[in-house]
Every structure is written in structure tokens, then in C-alpha cells.
Scaffold this active site. Structure first.
Site, PDB file in Angstrom:
ATOM      1  N   GLN A  48      -2.938  -6.643  -1.649  1.00  0.00           N
ATOM      2  CA  GLN A  48      -1.590  -6.902  -2.149  1.00  0.00           C
ATOM      3  C   GLN A  48      -1.430  -8.323  -2.661  1.00  0.00           C
ATOM      4  O   GLN A  48      -2.217  -9.214  -2.331  1.00  0.00           O
ATOM      5  CB  GLN A  48      -0.562  -6.628  -1.050  1.00  0.00           C
ATOM      6  CG  GLN A  48      -0.838  -7.335   0.250  1.00  0.00           C
ATOM      7  CD  GLN A  48      -0.217  -6.632   1.438  1.00  0.00           C
ATOM      8  OE1 GLN A  48       0.780  -5.927   1.335  1.00  0.00           O
ATOM      9  NE2 GLN A  48      -0.794  -6.836   2.614  1.00  0.00           N
ATOM     10  N   HIS A  79      13.193  -8.467  13.864  1.00  0.00           N
ATOM     11  CA  HIS A  79      12.193  -8.280  14.910  1.00  0.00           C
ATOM     12  C   HIS A  79      12.816  -7.946  16.266  1.00  0.00           C
ATOM     13  O   HIS A  79      12.274  -7.120  17.011  1.00  0.00           O
ATOM     14  CB  HIS A  79      11.285  -9.515  14.992  1.00  0.00           C
ATOM     15  CG  HIS A  79      10.395  -9.653  13.807  1.00  0.00           C
ATOM     16  ND1 HIS A  79      10.604 -10.595  12.811  1.00  0.00           N
ATOM     17  CD2 HIS A  79       9.299  -8.938  13.421  1.00  0.00           C
ATOM     18  CE1 HIS A  79       9.680 -10.465  11.882  1.00  0.00           C
ATOM     19  NE2 HIS A  79       8.879  -9.464  12.229  1.00  0.00           N
ATOM     20  N   GLU A 103       2.960 -11.067  10.664  1.00  0.00           N
ATOM     21  CA  GLU A 103       3.551 -12.385  10.907  1.00  0.00           C
ATOM     22  C   GLU A 103       3.417 -12.822  12.359  1.00  0.00           C
ATOM     23  O   GLU A 103       3.556 -14.003  12.669  1.00  0.00           O
ATOM     24  CB  GLU A 103       5.039 -12.410  10.539  1.00  0.00           C
ATOM     25  CG  GLU A 103       5.387 -11.896   9.154  1.00  0.00           C
ATOM     26  CD  GLU A 103       5.905 -10.471   9.221  1.00  0.00           C
ATOM     27  OE1 GLU A 103       5.186  -9.597   9.756  1.00  0.00           O
ATOM     28  OE2 GLU A 103       7.024 -10.232   8.741  1.00  0.00           O
ATOM     29  N   ASP A 123      -3.661  -4.697  12.066  1.00  0.00           N
ATOM     30  CA  ASP A 123      -3.163  -4.957  10.717  1.00  0.00           C
ATOM     31  C   ASP A 123      -4.323  -4.870   9.743  1.00  0.00           C
ATOM     32  O   ASP A 123      -5.404  -5.415   9.994  1.00  0.00           O
ATOM     33  CB  ASP A 123      -2.502  -6.340  10.650  1.00  0.00           C
ATOM     34  CG  ASP A 123      -1.669  -6.526   9.392  1.00  0.00           C
ATOM     35  OD1 ASP A 123      -2.258  -6.532   8.284  1.00  0.00           O
ATOM     36  OD2 ASP A 123      -0.441  -6.661   9.506  1.00  0.00           O
ATOM     37  N   ASP A 155      -7.476  -0.335   9.679  1.00  0.00           N
ATOM     38  CA  ASP A 155      -6.461   0.629   9.275  1.00  0.00           C
ATOM     39  C   ASP A 155      -5.823   1.203  10.542  1.00  0.00           C
ATOM     40  O   ASP A 155      -6.518   1.739  11.411  1.00  0.00           O
ATOM     41  CB  ASP A 155      -7.135   1.725   8.453  1.00  0.00           C
ATOM     42  CG  ASP A 155      -6.167   2.760   7.938  1.00  0.00           C
ATOM     43  OD1 ASP A 155      -5.474   3.384   8.781  1.00  0.00           O
ATOM     44  OD2 ASP A 155      -6.094   2.971   6.728  1.00  0.00           O
ATOM     45  N   ALA A 156      -4.501   1.084  10.666  1.00  0.00           N
ATOM     46  CA  ALA A 156      -3.814   1.542  11.883  1.00  0.00           C
ATOM     47  C   ALA A 156      -4.017   3.037  12.112  1.00  0.00           C
ATOM     48  O   ALA A 156      -4.186   3.478  13.254  1.00  0.00           O
ATOM     49  CB  ALA A 156      -2.330   1.215  11.801  1.00  0.00           C
ATOM     50  N   ASP A 173       5.445  -1.537  12.512  1.00  0.00           N
ATOM     51  CA  ASP A 173       6.020  -2.641  11.741  1.00  0.00           C
ATOM     52  C   ASP A 173       5.243  -2.741  10.439  1.00  0.00           C
ATOM     53  O   ASP A 173       4.519  -3.703  10.193  1.00  0.00           O
ATOM     54  CB  ASP A 173       5.929  -3.933  12.555  1.00  0.00           C
ATOM     55  CG  ASP A 173       6.547  -5.126  11.843  1.00  0.00           C
ATOM     56  OD1 ASP A 173       7.325  -4.914  10.893  1.00  0.00           O
ATOM     57  OD2 ASP A 173       6.233  -6.266  12.228  1.00  0.00           O
ATOM     58  N   PRO A 182      -0.870   0.817   0.620  1.00  0.00           N
ATOM     59  CA  PRO A 182      -1.847   1.534   1.446  1.00  0.00           C
ATOM     60  C   PRO A 182      -1.245   2.247   2.641  1.00  0.00           C
ATOM     61  O   PRO A 182      -1.920   3.051   3.274  1.00  0.00           O
ATOM     62  CB  PRO A 182      -2.775   0.408   1.919  1.00  0.00           C
ATOM     63  CG  PRO A 182      -1.873  -0.791   1.995  1.00  0.00           C
ATOM     64  CD  PRO A 182      -0.870  -0.637   0.870  1.00  0.00           C
TER      65      PRO A 182
END
Length: 328
Positions: A48, A79, A103, A123, A155-156, A173, A182
Site C-alpha cells: 500500500q 481504539h 500503529e 499484521d 497474513d491474519a 483492527d 488485501p
């Protein structure tokens, strides 16, 4: 120009002339404008486009693929809203999974809970996570030094499919479902029923950010995600919070299977005093760090306006791999 082309063009103009404004399209015909004070990072990862801006209205701001992800002025609203209702809906959350969360602020809020023994963040984009650690240290508040925290770059979906570990709370999140992104598969019924649900411990809770939920766009993705979850879990609680830097109120959904006879999950009917008591018990001296979420704000967030309830009630679309829905 198409909407996507216009976003890119205006972003490049802003980068070349930092005194100009940053334009972000909220819809095909509506955009939000803020003055750029400084561009501290501009580049690309494998996945990205990445910008870190300092804006007059929102302070330091992370932008991915021309969409604001987090701003210093109001990231705490997002959050705290994402994390605390879900963890308070579990009687004793010890293990928490984060899908996305680059983050570090989602982990920051999770680790305020003294019951949490393990927090795993997965992540996909290591470069963005490193940019956030370097450019936005205010967000993570030192979570990388907490021995309870583990960060993996993967990849989650792949991770959750392959791991045998189960979690008390799963927090998604992740980026919005966009066609070129993605992560849209993490909003599908297949993900919820075939993967996520199987990785929850008995009584486990899942929460996902669920895109914009204003009067103008509540039916674009939010109501579809909510209906998809209602077809995947026995219990679903939708809610929203105002995030000015996003240009819209923002939606979330908490889900679980077993209700539990002796524990009250968080809903719009929960007594604010119950929430305040749980926060005090679980956060201890970290309670004073909360700036948004408490019993009164929880009741407000979970008490949906009529137009949202109507959109949810009439929604019959499902977000599937064969038929995904994308946010503008």
C-alpha cells in the site's frame, strides 16, 4: 477523473506543496479537506501507499492508500471504542488476538487490562508497522517492551487457519474493505464461520471495525457486515463512535456464541455503573489514561439512532468471497 484518480492526484499535489491542503474523498461527491503543516513520510510498502502527515485540524495522521487510518487528535476514541467494550464483554480475558493493528494503539488499550496474559498481533505489512513505531511512538506507548505482547508479520487469515491456539477475544483492527486492498476477505462469512469462530475459546468474543455508519453511508458496508455477522454468530451488538478525522461516525460490531448465565455482556441496556466498576477493577491505575470510554459513553455508543436500526433491520445482503462489498 474517477474518484480513485482524483484522490491520488490531489494527494500528490499536497506532497509536492506541503502548504496545500490534504483532500480525502468520503464519497464520489464529498471530500474532507485539512491543511498540511508537514509531510514526515511519503512512500510505498509492498502492499500500500503510505503517508504520515501533520495537519492543522487533526495533528499527526497516518494515511494508507489515500484513506486516513489514525490521527493523533482522535485515535483514542477509535481504539478505546474498539477494545474496551469487547474485553468487558468477557468475564476474564487472558489471551487476545489482533488482526492488523499496526500503529500499536489497539495493543496499548488491551494491555491496560490486568487480566491479559498474552496479546498476539498479526499484521501483514511490516514496513507500515516500522513506520508507525518510528514516526508515531505516541500511539503504542511502549507495548513492544511489554513481555505479554507478540507481533508477527503475516497474513491474519493464514495465521488463524494454521494456528491451533484459541483466544478469549479476537479484535479485527483491519483496513476497510476496498477492492484493491488485501484484507477484504476478513469481512466475509467464510472467514467468520470457518476460521474466526473456531479460534475462540468457549464464551469468546470477536469485535471488528465495521466502516462508516453515517446517514449517508450506513448501508454501503456497515449494515452488510452486521448482517453477515448475525448469520455467523448467535449474538451481535452493533455500535458506533464519532471519529472526526475519518469524516464520518464509525461502526463496530461485537459478537459471541454462548451468552453465559452468570455474566452480563455489554449492551445498550448495561447499567453504566456496571461498566465503570469493571473498568476500575480490571484497569487499576491505568483507568486514568482513558479519555473516551466509560459507562455513560458506552450507553451512548450502543444506543443506535433510528436510521441505523432501520438499516440493520432491512439488510439481507451477505458479505461473501463470491460477492464482496467494497467501501468507496
Amino acid at each position: 477523473l474517477s474518484g480513485a484518480q482524483a484522490r491520488c492526484t490531489l494527494t500528490k499535489m499536497a506532497l509536492h506543496k506541503p502548504c496545500m491542503n490534504y483532500y480525502e474523498y468520503i464519497s464520489e461527491t464529498l471530500h474532507q479537506v485539512t491543511k498540511i503543516e508537514e509531510v514526515t513520510f511519503a512512500g510505498k510498502s509492498e502492499f500500500q501507499e503510505v503517508l504520515v502527515l501533520r495537519t492543522t485540524d487533526f495533528g499527526k495522521t497516518l494515511v494508507l492508500d489515500n484513506k486516513t487510518q489514525s490521527a493523533l487528535s482522535d485515535e483514542f476514541v477509535y481504539h478505546e471504542s474498539l477494545v474496551h467494550p469487547a474485553l468487558l464483554s468477557h468475564p476474564n480475558p487472558k489471551s487476545v488476538f489482533i488482526g492488523g493493528g499496526g500503529e500499536g494503539a489497539t495493543a496499548r488499550e488491551i494491555l491496560k487490562h490486568t487480566s491479559v496474559e498474552k496479546c498476539v498481533m498479526v499484521d501483514l505489512d511490516e514496513k507500515v508497522v516500522n513506520i508507525c513505531r518510528e514516526q508515531m511512538p505516541e500511539w503504542n506507548a511502549g507495548v513492544w517492551e511489554d513481555p505479554r505482547f507478540t507481533c508477527l508479520y503475516d497474513d491474519a487469515l493464514k495465521y488463524l487457519k494454521e494456528t491451533e491456539e484459541k483466544f478469549d477475544v479476537i479484535i479485527m483492527d483491519i483496513c476497510d474493505p476496498i477492492e484493491a486492498g488485501p484484507g477484504w476477505v476478513l469481512y466475509t462469512k467464510e472467514f467468520y464461520t470457518e476460521t474466526a469462530r473456531n479460534r475462540l475459546t468457549p464464551g469468546g468474543v470477536l469485535v471488528t471495525q465495521s466502516t462508516a455508519c453515517s446517514l449517508a453511508d450506513v448501508s454501503q458496508c456497515f449494515s452488510v457486515i452486521n448482517n453477515t455477522l448475525r448469520q455467523s454468530f448467535k449474538n451481535v451488538v452493533p455500535y458506533g463512535a464519532n471519529i472526526p478525522s475519518f469524516g464520518s461516525p464509525w461502526g463496530f460490531n461485537i459478537c459471541w456464541e454462548e451468552q453465559g448465565a452468570d455474566f452480563e455482556r455489554i449492551t445498550a441496556n448495561t447499567d453504566p455503573a456496571v461498566i465503570d466498576s469493571r473498568l476500575k477493577e480490571r484497569l487499576g491505575d491505568k483507568l486514568s489514561t482513558l479519555r473516551h470510554y466509560d459507562g455513560e459513553s458506552s450507553r451512548h455508543m450502543l444506543s443506535l439512532p433510528l436510521f441505523m436500526r432501520q438499516a440493520i433491520a432491512k439488510e439481507d445482503r451477505l458479505f461473501t468471497i463470491e460477492k464482496p462489498f467494497y467501501l468507496f
